[in-house]
Design a protein around this motif. Structure first.
Motif: not given
Ligand SMILES: [Zn+2]
Lengths: 727, 297
Positions: A27-31
């Motif tokens: 999720x962090x990478x996408x955000x």
């Protein structure tokens, strides 16, 4: 110790098994990837389509990511700490070891994953920059954005929510309290309080990290101490032996080490907050009383910049004509320390006025008074202005000193008809200095350059600007125009025909208002960093923030081969950028050329906005000028009617003074910048463009290098207040 | 191992949960803690495992006050609380592996896990997530984690609640096997559980210790206080009235062809009753009855 490491390893292993952490990393990478373009998702129109490079990509992704991921990590942390309570497994776990070790091991493991997430996220964003956008990577911006902004935000969130959870022993309470601290940070403008995503809008491509790096690091230090304090308090109130808060505290307090450390970090946070070294309260607008009995005749600044250390060393001589005063007050900058102060050659003691950045100097009752002030240090700016509205900074790569920073101490006296200014700036030789007035000479002295200048001006407002500038020299109707910009933005300047526009602005104003006010002094138009938004004009120097000429190359499609507007999608941004420059250039006529005496809504701003609007209308047509300027102006003017609090005296008494002041300021701004140009347009409509502009030319001719009041203007234009009333 | 409780009292908001408890336990011992619900058993157990502090009094473990010796205790302790939860998302094996780490088991971790899995007959379930297990199986996982470190002091609080009879027997054997060289404390309100395995019994009621000693001693105390009577027809009302007055306590009622046969425990057994040899349960009831009478005075 070995056992504790094993415990942490164990937690890391079992957190990994739960898969939630993998989701969190993903999720962090996408955000972060979404965050790359986050500037275009705000309502900060002026920052749309800023050119992508390492500074913008790394900072925008990290800032956006920090905002969302701090919440995610906080939630993850509090769920992990609450786990044994939820699962009723605490008694079993606690029968094996002190539960503190479990808390510690869990927090350490989450911090470990925060580190991993930071590294993976940073690599992912770098990969996107390199592989998708094909932009070379400058690792220093990434290290700054991820190690100083992104990771610490996660760390503070983890520590704070852990502390809050230990203190409240309640998932809901700790999440709500954390949420309040979080929102408070987002709403604040004070650089000390904005721990989540800093108070920067953007990292400057022009100036780099230099001017704001220290403040960001200081913010991190402060919040490291604050989050440790909250964590320490949490540990002190950690529930023991099924006891309540009070009895648990009494038990925990017996651990002298913890108590001492917590007290130390709390004191440390307090000290760090109060003894903050980079900012001050700039109180220029508050109770300035000008002494009319004394006037400034000449000023001689001799300044040496130590850009490596962000400091300056100054000797400024002021000469005054005294008509019966016995003191002079100076507005100073708190970051600059006075080493010595002489009046007519004799060292004297001065008074600092309490709670104000003002000093008072006693002077003898003689006509000619010379004051010499020797001072040095680094310029401070306002807490809320860091990174957005810095009136001054000195950094290795660039120097930006506006008169508003009081970098030249400002005497609070009447300004004479003409002030003779002569002096020099010394700066490292890799910097190109922009001086006020006329550059007389440049001398090279061991690694430094001495920029000698002179100027005869009717204000003492002088600035100093330096960077590794490219300089475009143009001449318009015998007026020399020097355009300073960073080579980094040369491609945009060329493609978007910025120099041509400057030239045509000058021509347009000369034709429609009159000759430029001086043949002696060149007009200097200077690109400066985004750490001061917008533009500025004082005497013969104009500055504008870099975003104006640092847009994405997708903007190039606006113009076709013949430099005609072809693509209208982003044209409003282009028009706005040019308008910023056109507005400041117009101030050379209204502001510098003619001294327009403020009489709200009358001021030089209305005239500058009217003429920059006219210029944009000529270049871009009615559709653009109306959409970008007229409509928003009308909207803002209409809003003025809704200032219920100000228009209603009963309400006014009930509200706090600061709020009223900010509302009044906003109202005044709208009147100066939007209402007045609409009034001028009304006048133009009544008289017809030709007659109206001829009238203005006459006014300009008659008032050149003199004052112009509203009444004089109306009378000479054959207008009345009623006639140009806008409803 | 030696555990000593001196003048232990515990108050919750002014209400005494434990009242001046004195007790000394030495290994090896297999101790049954009995008493009705709310007698203070769990409170006392939590104190023994260092999760609750007494309001007054002191606990020492191997001669050192417990509050300075928690680490020493916890390294030697196996504990299964009455009300507990497990990490349901883990498999049995993973959970035990996790707990082994908390217990600081480094060497032979796998063997230890194998051992307790086999002792609790969880071989078939070792790769199953705990949330898929039945209540009894979860209870076994709880026991497995408690004995993972081969504890010198094993404390289990109401371990047989919710188990079927077969599982209960298995459990009892498990504890008694382990008690040869250590202290096992088993708390229960079911006398049967301890009757066959405990060599020592502690009766607790309303925060007071009523009896400490061997089960046979408890039975001995109840001699002459247990009897039966067979009542014909309508006389039932009368005997129930007498119980109400507190003259005796009926421990069982059996319907016979002639009427109803009552088994009673009494401080002073009326002569009309036929004296019989008390069971441990009778003795426990007698002990409670005596305690109440004393407290009444
Ligand atoms: Zn302006």
């Amino acid at each position: 110790m070995a056992n504790k490491i094993l415990l942490v390893k164990n937690e890391i292993k079992y957190m990994f098994k739960e898969k939630v952490i993998i989701l969190l990393i993903l999720a962090t990478c996408i955000i972060l990837a979404i965050g790359i373009n986050s500037l275009n998702m705000t309502n900060d129109f002026n920052l749309f389509y800023i050119k992508r490079n390492s500074s913008t990509i790394s900072f925008n992704s990290a800032k956006f990511g920090a905002t969302i991921c701090s919440l995610l990590f906080a939630l993850f942390t509090v769920l992990k700490l609450d786990k044994d309570k939820r699962k009723r497994s605490r008694t079993i776990v606690e029968s094996n070891l002190d539960y503190l070790y479990i808390i510690g091991a869990r927090i350490f493991s989450i911090i470990f994953y925060a580190v991993i997430t930071t590294i993976i996220g940073m690599i992912a964003v770098m990969a996107i920059q390199k592989l998708i956008y094909n932009i070379p990577i400058d690792i220093s911006y990434y290290l700054f954005s991820y190690l100083i902004i992104f990771f610490p935000t996660l760390l503070f969130s983890i520590l704070m929510i852990s502390g809050l959870y230990l203190l409240t022993e309640s998932l809901d309470m700790s999440v709500i309290t954390f949420g309040m601290i979080f929102i408070n940070s987002l709403e604040s403008n004070n650089y000390l309080l904005t721990w989540v995503r800093t108070n920067l809008d953007i990292v400057s491509d022009f100036a780099g990290i230099g001017p704001i790096g220290n403040t960001i690091i200081y913010n991190r230090l402060l919040w490291f101490l604050i989050s440790l304090s909250i964590f320490g308090i949490g540990l002190l109130f950690r529930r023991r032996y099924e006891s309540g808060v009070g009895s648990s505290f009494l038990i925990n307090m017996k651990s002298k080490g913890l108590l001492t450390l917590t007290i130390l970090v709390i004191l440390g946070s307090g000290c760090t907050y109060t003894k903050e070294p980079y900012t001050m309260e700039l109180m220029n607008d508050l109770d300035i009383s000008i002494d009319e009995n004394i006037c400034l005749d000449g000023i001689c600044p001799e300044i040496k910049f130590d850009s490596e250390n962000g400091e300056m060393d100054a000797h400024v001589s002021y000469s005054f004509i005294n008509n019966g005063s016995n003191t002079i007050k100076f507005d100073i900058n708190d970051g600059l320390k006075i080493n010595s102060l002489k009046v007519n050659g004799e060292e004297i003691v001065y008074q600092k006025i309490k709670n104000k950045n003002v000093i008072e100097v006693s002077i003898p009752d003689v006509e000619k008074v010379n004051v010499d002030i020797f001072y040095s240090g680094s310029v401070k700016c306002d807490k809320n202005g860091v990174g957005r509205g810095m009136p001054g900074y000195i950094s290795k790569e660039s120097i930006y000193l506006l008169e508003a920073s009081n970098w030249i101490f400002r005497p609070l006296i009447a300004e004479g008809d003409m002030i003779d200014i002569s002096g020099y700036y010394i700066a490292p030789d890799y910097l190109t200095m922009v001086v006020p007035g006329r550059l007389v000479d440049v001398e090279t002295i061991d690694g430094n350059k001495k920029w000698i200048f002179e100027y005869s001006s009717h204000t003492a407002d002088i600035g100093a600007f330096a960077a590794k500038y490219e300089k475009a020299q143009i001449e318009v109707n015998n007026v020399a125009v020097e355009f300073y910009y960073t080579p980094k933005h040369e491609e945009y300047v060329d493609n978007m025909k910025i120099v041509d526009h400057i030239k045509s602005m000058m021509e347009y104003y000369t034709q429609n208002i009159g000759e430029y006010y001086s043949k002696d002094y060149p007009l200097k138009i200077v690109e400066v960093s985004i750490y001061k938004r917008g533009g500025h004009s004082s005497e013969n120097v104009i500055t504008f923030a870099e975003n104006t000429i640092n847009r994405d190359n997708s903007m190039y499609s606006i113009l076709n081969k013949n430099n005609e507007i072809e693509d209208f999608r982003k044209v409003d941004i282009y028009a706005n950028d040019l308008n910023l420059i056109a507005h400041e250039v117009a101030h050379q006529w209204w502001g510098t050329g003619v001294n327009v005496i403020d009489d709200t809504p009358w001021s030089c701003e209305g005239l500058a906005n009217y003429f920059s609007y006219k210029y944009i209308q000529k270049e871009f047509g009615d559709m653009v000028s109306s959409g970008v300027f007229l409509q928003p102006w009308k909207y803002r003017v209409n809003e003025l009617k809704n200032y219920y609090y100000i228009n209603n005296d009963d309400m006014k008494e009930k509200l706090n003074e600061r709020f009223i002041r900010s509302l009044e300021m906003e109202k005044r701004q709208a009147e100066l910048y939007y209402l007045m140009p609409l009034k001028l347009l009304k006048g133009e409509e009544i008289q017809g463009e030709k007659v109206f502009l001829e009238g203005i030319q006459g006014v300009y001719r008659r008032h050149l290098l003199k004052d112009l009041t509203y009444d004089e203007f109306l009378q000479e234009m054959n207008l009345t207040r009623e006639a140009i009333d806008v409803d | 191992m030696n555990i000593k409780l001196e003048n232990i009292s515990k108050k919750y908001k002014g209400v005494k949960a434990l009242d001046n408890i004195n007790l000394e336990i030495n290994s090896p011992a297999m101790i049954g803690f009995v008493g009705p619900n709310g007698a203070g058993k769990s409170t006392l157990m939590k104190m023994l495992v260092g999760q609750l502090l007494p309001t007054s009094g002191s606990i020492t473990v191997d001669g050192v006050p417990l509050n300075k010796n928690e680490k020493h205790l916890k390294e030697r302790l196996g504990y299964l609380p009455q009300d507990f939860g497990l990490y349901e998302e883990l498999t049995v094996e993973e959970f035990l592996d996790y707990m082994a780490c908390l217990k600081g088991i480094k060497e032979n971790k796998g063997e230890s896990i194998d051992r307790v899995i086999s002792m609790t007959s969880l071989e078939e379930k070792r790769k199953f997530r705990i949330k898929t297990l039945s209540g009894g199986q979860k209870q076994r996982v709880g026991i497995a984690q408690a004995i993972l470190n081969n504890p010198e002091l094993l404390i289990v609080d109401e371990p047989t609640v919710g188990l079927d009879p077969e599982e209960r027997i298995k459990f009892r054997n498990l504890f008694s096997e382990g008690s040869k060289d250590k202290i096992v404390i088993l708390s229960t309100h079911i006398i049967e559980d301890i009757e066959s395995i405990c060599n020592s019994i502690i009766v607790l009621n309303k925060g007071n210790i009523l009896f400490v000693g061997q089960p046979s001693e408890l039975v001995k105390e109840a001699l002459d206080h247990v009897g039966t009577i067979e009542i014909k027809g309508n006389d039932r009302e009368k005997i129930l009235e007498s119980e109400m007055k507190g003259e005796f306590k009926i421990t069982s009622t059996v319907i016979t062809p002639n009427g109803t046969k009552y088994r009673v425990v009494s401080e002073s057994l009326p002569s009309s009753f036929e004296k019989i040899t008390p069971s441990l349960e009778d003795a426990y009831v007698y002990c409670m009855l005596k305690g109440e009478v004393q407290n009444g005075k």
